[in-house]
Motif scaffolding. Structure first.
Motif, short mmCIF file in Angstrom:
data_model
loop_
_atom_site.label_atom_id
_atom_site.label_comp_id
_atom_site.label_asym_id
_atom_site.label_seq_id
_atom_site.Cartn_x
_atom_site.Cartn_y
_atom_site.Cartn_z
N CYS A 164 -0.46 -4.84 -0.32
CA CYS A 164 -0.98 -4.05 -1.43
C CYS A 164 -1.14 -2.60 -0.98
CB CYS A 164 -2.33 -4.60 -1.88
SG CYS A 164 -3.07 -3.67 -3.23
N GLY A 165 -0.71 -1.66 -1.81
CA GLY A 165 -0.83 -0.25 -1.48
C GLY A 165 -2.22 0.29 -1.71
N MET A 166 -3.05 -0.42 -2.50
CA MET A 166 -4.39 0.06 -2.80
C MET A 166 -5.42 -0.43 -1.78
SD MET A 166 -4.34 -0.23 -6.93
CE MET A 166 -5.85 0.70 -7.16
N CYS A 167 -5.41 -1.74 -1.52
CA CYS A 167 -6.43 -2.28 -0.62
C CYS A 167 -5.90 -2.57 0.77
CB CYS A 167 -7.05 -3.54 -1.22
SG CYS A 167 -5.93 -4.93 -1.36
N GLY A 168 -4.56 -2.65 0.94
CA GLY A 168 -3.97 -2.88 2.25
C GLY A 168 -3.92 -4.33 2.67
N LYS A 169 -4.37 -5.25 1.81
CA LYS A 169 -4.33 -6.67 2.16
C LYS A 169 -2.95 -7.24 1.87
CE LYS A 169 -9.22 -7.43 1.36
NZ LYS A 169 -10.21 -8.16 0.56
N LYS A 170 -2.62 -8.32 2.55
CA LYS A 170 -1.31 -8.96 2.38
C LYS A 170 -1.41 -10.06 1.33
CE LYS A 170 0.55 -7.81 6.81
NZ LYS A 170 1.52 -8.15 7.79
N GLY A 171 -0.26 -10.36 0.71
CA GLY A 171 -0.19 -11.46 -0.24
C GLY A 171 -0.09 -11.01 -1.69
N HIS A 172 -0.34 -9.74 -1.99
CA HIS A 172 -0.19 -9.21 -3.35
C HIS A 172 0.17 -7.73 -3.26
CE1 HIS A 172 -4.39 -8.20 -2.36
NE2 HIS A 172 -4.20 -7.15 -3.13
N ASN A 173 0.58 -7.17 -4.40
CA ASN A 173 0.86 -5.74 -4.46
C ASN A 173 -0.03 -5.10 -5.52
OD1 ASN A 173 2.05 -6.51 -6.85
ND2 ASN A 173 4.13 -6.22 -6.14
N GLY A 184 -4.88 -6.93 -9.89
CA GLY A 184 -5.88 -7.25 -10.91
C GLY A 184 -5.67 -8.63 -11.50
N LYS A 185 -4.45 -9.06 -11.65
CA LYS A 185 -4.16 -10.38 -12.22
C LYS A 185 -4.70 -11.48 -11.32
CE LYS A 185 0.09 -8.91 -14.48
NZ LYS A 185 1.54 -9.05 -14.51
N ARG A 186 -4.52 -11.34 -10.02
CA ARG A 186 -4.99 -12.37 -9.09
C ARG A 186 -6.51 -12.42 -9.05
NH1 ARG A 186 -0.77 -14.69 -5.41
NH2 ARG A 186 1.07 -13.57 -6.03
N GLN A 187 -7.15 -11.26 -9.14
CA GLN A 187 -8.61 -11.23 -9.12
C GLN A 187 -9.16 -11.89 -10.38
OE1 GLN A 187 -9.60 -7.12 -8.59
NE2 GLN A 187 -9.39 -7.21 -6.35
N ARG A 188 -8.53 -11.63 -11.54
CA ARG A 188 -8.97 -12.24 -12.80
C ARG A 188 -8.76 -13.75 -12.77
NH1 ARG A 188 -5.47 -9.30 -16.19
NH2 ARG A 188 -5.52 -7.39 -15.04
#
Length: 82
Positions: free
Chosen positions: A56-65, A70-74
């Motif tokens: 992810c470019g916003m949080c830097g975690k792996k597994g999502h972009n 937001g979709k995964r968090q929802r």
């Protein structure tokens, strides 16, 4: 119009084809190959997708972009509530 053999002869010079002008634009990356020419193997400089992890470019975690963040968090919050 009849074919050239029926045209009346003239004293003029024959008409030359138009000049060739190179078209504007970005050149091709790979040259066009002949049909009999073998294709180079494309796997020399590429890794399969199974070895690449999306970051992810916003949080830097792996597994999502950033698009699916937001979709995964929802989805995770809806599963916890149900």
């Amino acid at each position: 119009m009849p074919s050239q053999e029926f045209w009346p002869p003239t004293n003029h010079q024959p008409v030359a084809p138009p000049k060739y002008y190179k078209q504007a634009g970005r050149p091709k990356k790979v040259r066009a190959r002949e049909q009999a020419e073998p294709q180079p193997p494309s796997t020399l400089n590429k890794l399969p997708k199974c070895f690449s992890k999306v970051t992810c470019g916003m949080c830097g975690k792996k597994g999502h972009n950033r698009t699916t963040r937001g979709k995964r968090q929802r989805q995770a919050s809806q599963v916890k509530v149900a």
